[in-house]
Design an enzyme around this catalytic site. Structure first.
Site, PDB file in Angstrom:
ATOM      1  N   SER A 189       0.784  -1.245   0.000  1.00 28.88           N
ATOM      2  CA  SER A 189       0.000   0.000   0.000  1.00 28.88           C
ATOM      3  C   SER A 189       0.808   1.284   0.000  1.00 28.88           C
ATOM      4  O   SER A 189       0.212   2.358  -0.067  1.00 28.88           O
ATOM      5  CB  SER A 189      -0.957   0.017   1.180  1.00 28.88           C
ATOM      6  N   PHE A 205      -9.158 -12.706   1.348  1.00 26.12           N
ATOM      7  CA  PHE A 205      -8.044 -13.269   2.117  1.00 26.12           C
ATOM      8  C   PHE A 205      -8.445 -13.712   3.520  1.00 26.12           C
ATOM      9  O   PHE A 205      -7.654 -13.688   4.445  1.00 26.12           O
ATOM     10  CB  PHE A 205      -6.882 -12.262   2.161  1.00 26.12           C
ATOM     11  N   TYR A 255     -10.286   2.173   6.546  1.00 26.29           N
ATOM     12  CA  TYR A 255      -9.272   1.867   5.522  1.00 26.29           C
ATOM     13  C   TYR A 255      -9.785   0.784   4.585  1.00 26.29           C
ATOM     14  O   TYR A 255     -10.195  -0.283   5.036  1.00 26.29           O
ATOM     15  CB  TYR A 255      -7.991   1.410   6.221  1.00 26.29           C
ATOM     16  N   ASN A 301      -9.037  -0.973   0.580  1.00 28.31           N
ATOM     17  CA  ASN A 301      -8.348  -1.030  -0.714  1.00 28.31           C
ATOM     18  C   ASN A 301      -9.251  -0.570  -1.851  1.00 28.31           C
ATOM     19  O   ASN A 301      -8.786  -0.047  -2.860  1.00 28.31           O
ATOM     20  CB  ASN A 301      -7.862  -2.456  -0.981  1.00 28.31           C
ATOM     21  N   ARG A 313      -0.092   8.457   5.265  1.00 33.77           N
ATOM     22  CA  ARG A 313      -0.268   8.206   6.694  1.00 33.77           C
ATOM     23  C   ARG A 313       0.625   9.129   7.496  1.00 33.77           C
ATOM     24  O   ARG A 313       1.688   9.537   7.028  1.00 33.77           O
ATOM     25  CB  ARG A 313       0.164   6.772   7.057  1.00 33.77           C
TER      26      ARG A 313
END
Ligand code: REY
Length: 405
Positions: free
Chosen positions: A92, A150, A189, A191, A317
Site C-alpha cells: 500500500s 483473504f 481503511y 483497498n 499516513r
C-alpha cells in the site's frame, strides 16, 4: 565504536527552521530531531528475525548520508543474504503514488476533490455522495473486498496469485456488500478506495496507470528500481523473495514472490527499493511532485486512532513518534512483504524498512519500531544490547550489516 554517530551531520537548528515552515501539521515538532540509532534499527531487525521473518532491511537517508542495514535472508532456498538495496513489493505504499497522480490531475483542473466520484467514473458507485476526497482519505464507506478474498490467507492468495482482474471486477466485489457507513462519516481503511481511484484516473485521462506512474513519478525522479508491471508476475534485478505465513503457523512459509498483484493494482502493486522509496517520499513532502495547495491537502492529517499517534491525510499516513516528531508516509502489506516508508515533514530524513514475510502481526509491529530507532534514536534495550557491549562493542558484529554510502 558507536556507529550511531558515525559521520552523522544533521544541522539541528537549520532543520528546525525547515520543519517549522514546511507544514502547519508539525507545530509540535521537537526542537531537534535526535540522531538515528543504527544499532537500534539492527536490534529491531533481529527481533523481527526471531519472530519469524526470513530477512529485514532498512535504509535511512539523513542530512545527505545514506545508511543501509540488513539481516537474514533474501532467498531462503538459495541461502542468499539480505541487503538493503534489494527490490520488493511495497504493497500500500503504492497508494501514495496513486494519490500523487490524482493530485496532479487536481492541479491540472481535470478532477475536483469535492466533486462526486461518479462524475468521473464510467459505471456509478451506489452512492452519489461519495466524493473523490472520500476515496483518498478512506471515508467513502466502501467495503474492502480483500476482507473476503483473504479470509483464509494461503488458499485466498493461491486463488488470486495468477489472476488478472479489471478494476471494475474488483469494484463489483466491493459494492456487492452494503457500505460500512455514510460517505464522510468515518475513517475505514479500504483497498476499494484506491482501486476506484485507479479506475477514475484511467477513465478521465484515457491513459493507463502504469504510464502515469512512469511519466509523472518514476521518470522525473529517476527511480530506476521502481516499477509497475501489472500483471507481470516477476520481479527483475536484485530483489528479496517474499514468504507468507500460513494461518496454521506450524506449516512452512509459502514463497509468494511471483504473483500478478492484480487484486491490488493501484492500491498496492508497485515494486521499489528502499532508496527509491526514501527519494520518493522526500520529493512528495518537499513539493517536487505536487503543487503547494494540493500538497497541503495531502499532508493535512486527521487522527485515526484513539491516542492520535496514527493519522491519515490523502493517500498519506502520519505517525507521531515517541520523541514528538510526526512522520509522513505509508505502510504496506502484500503477501510476503511488510513495508514501512516514512519521511519528516521537510523530507530531510527518510526511512524505509521491509521484512520479507507477512500474515505475522508480531513481525509487522516489531518492524514498525524501526521508525523509533530511525527518527527518535531509540537505542536497543535488553540482554542482546548488553551482550553486544560486553563483547567489546558491536562494530565487528554490525560491520557486515551496516553500510554507509
Ligand atoms: C491483504 C492480505 C493485505 C495480506 C492488504 N494489503 O490489504 C494492502 C495494504 C495492499 O494495505 C495477507 N493477509 C498477508 C491475509 C490475512 O491474508 N488473512 O498478510 O500476507 O498494504
Amino acid at each position: 565504536m558507536r556507529l550511531k554517530n558515525a559521520g552523522l551531520a544533521l544541522a539541528g537548528s537549520a532543520m528546525v527552521v525547515a520543519l517549522a515552515t514546511a507544514s502547519p501539521a508539525v507545530a509540535d515538532t521537537p526542537p531537534t530531531l535526535p540522531d538515528p540509532s543504527l544499532t537500534g534499527v539492527l536490534a529491531v531487525q533481529k527481533q523481527a528475525l526471531a519472530a519469524g521473518a526470513p530477512g529485514a532491511l532498512t535504509r535511512i537517508d539523513s542530512g545527505g548520508a545514506g545508511y543501509r542495514i540488513a539481516v537474514g535472508k533474501a532467498d531462503r532456498a538459495a541461502g542468499t543474504a539480505m541487503d538493503a538495496d534489494r527490490r520488493f513489493r511495497v504493497g500500500s505504499v503504492s497508494k501514495t503514488f496513486t494519490a500523487v497522480v490524482l493530485m496532479q490531475l487536481v492541479t491540472e483542473g481535470r478532477v475536483d476533490l469535492d466533486a462526486p466520484a461518479n462524475d468521473y467514473l464510467p459505471r456509478a458507485l451506489p452512492d452519489d455522495r461519495i466524493t473523490v476526497r472520500h476515496l483518498l482519505n478512506h471515508r467513502s464507506g466502501l467495503w474492502d473486498y480483500t476482507n473476503d478474498m483473504f479470509q483464509h490467507t494461503v488458499p485466498g492468495f493461491e486463488a488470486v496469485r495468477n489472476k488478472v482482474f479489471t478494476y471494475q471486477e474488483l469494484i463489483d466485489l466491493s459494492v456487492a456488500h452494503a457500505t460500512t457507513g455514510e460517505p464522510g462519516a468515518a475513517y475505514g481503511y479500504s483497498n476499494t478506495n484506491f482501486v476506484v481511484l485507479g479506475r477514475l484516473i484511467e477513465h478521465v485521462t484515457g491513459v493507463p496507470m502504469a504510464t502515469h506512474y512512469e511519466q509523472r513519478i518514476f521518470e522525473p525522479l529517476g527511480l530506476t528500481n521502481t516499477s509497475y508491471v501489472h500483471p507481470r508476475t516477476t520481479l527483475t534485478g536484485s530483489h528479496a523473495r517474499g514468504y507468507v505465513r500460513d494461518d496454521d503457523t506450524a506449516l512452512p512459509l509459502v514463497d509468494s514472490t511471483e504473483q500478478t498483484v492484480s487484486w491490488a493494482q493501484s492500491a498496492g502493486a508497485v515494486i521499489s527499493n528502499s532508496e527509491d522509496l526514501n527519494r520518493f517520499l522526500a520529493a512528495v513532502v518537499s513539493g517536487e511532485l505536487v503543487a503547494t495547495e494540493q500538497l497541503r491537502e495531502m499532508m493535512s492529517l486527521v487522527p485515526v486512532n484513539a491516542d492520535g499517534t496514527q493519522s491519515y491525510g490523502l493517500g498519506l499516513r502520519g505517525r507521531k513518534l515517541s520523541c514528538g516528531v510526526t512522520v509522513y508516509g505509508h505502510t504496506g502489506t502484500v503477501q510476503g512483504y511488510y513495508t514501512y516508508a516514512f519521511t519528516t515533514a521537510d523530507g530531510e530524513r527518510s526511512m524505509s524498512s521491509m521484512a520479507n514475510t507477512s500474515n505475522n502481526g508480531t513481525v509487522n509491529s516489531i518492524l514498525g519500531t524501526t521508525l523509533e530507532a530511525a527518527f527518535c534514536g531509540t537505542e536497543p534495550t535488553g540482554t542482546s544490547a548488553r551482550a553486544r557491549l560486553a563483547d567489546g562493542g558491536f562494530a565487528e558484529e554490525v560491520a557486515p550489516q551496516v553500510v554507509r554510502d
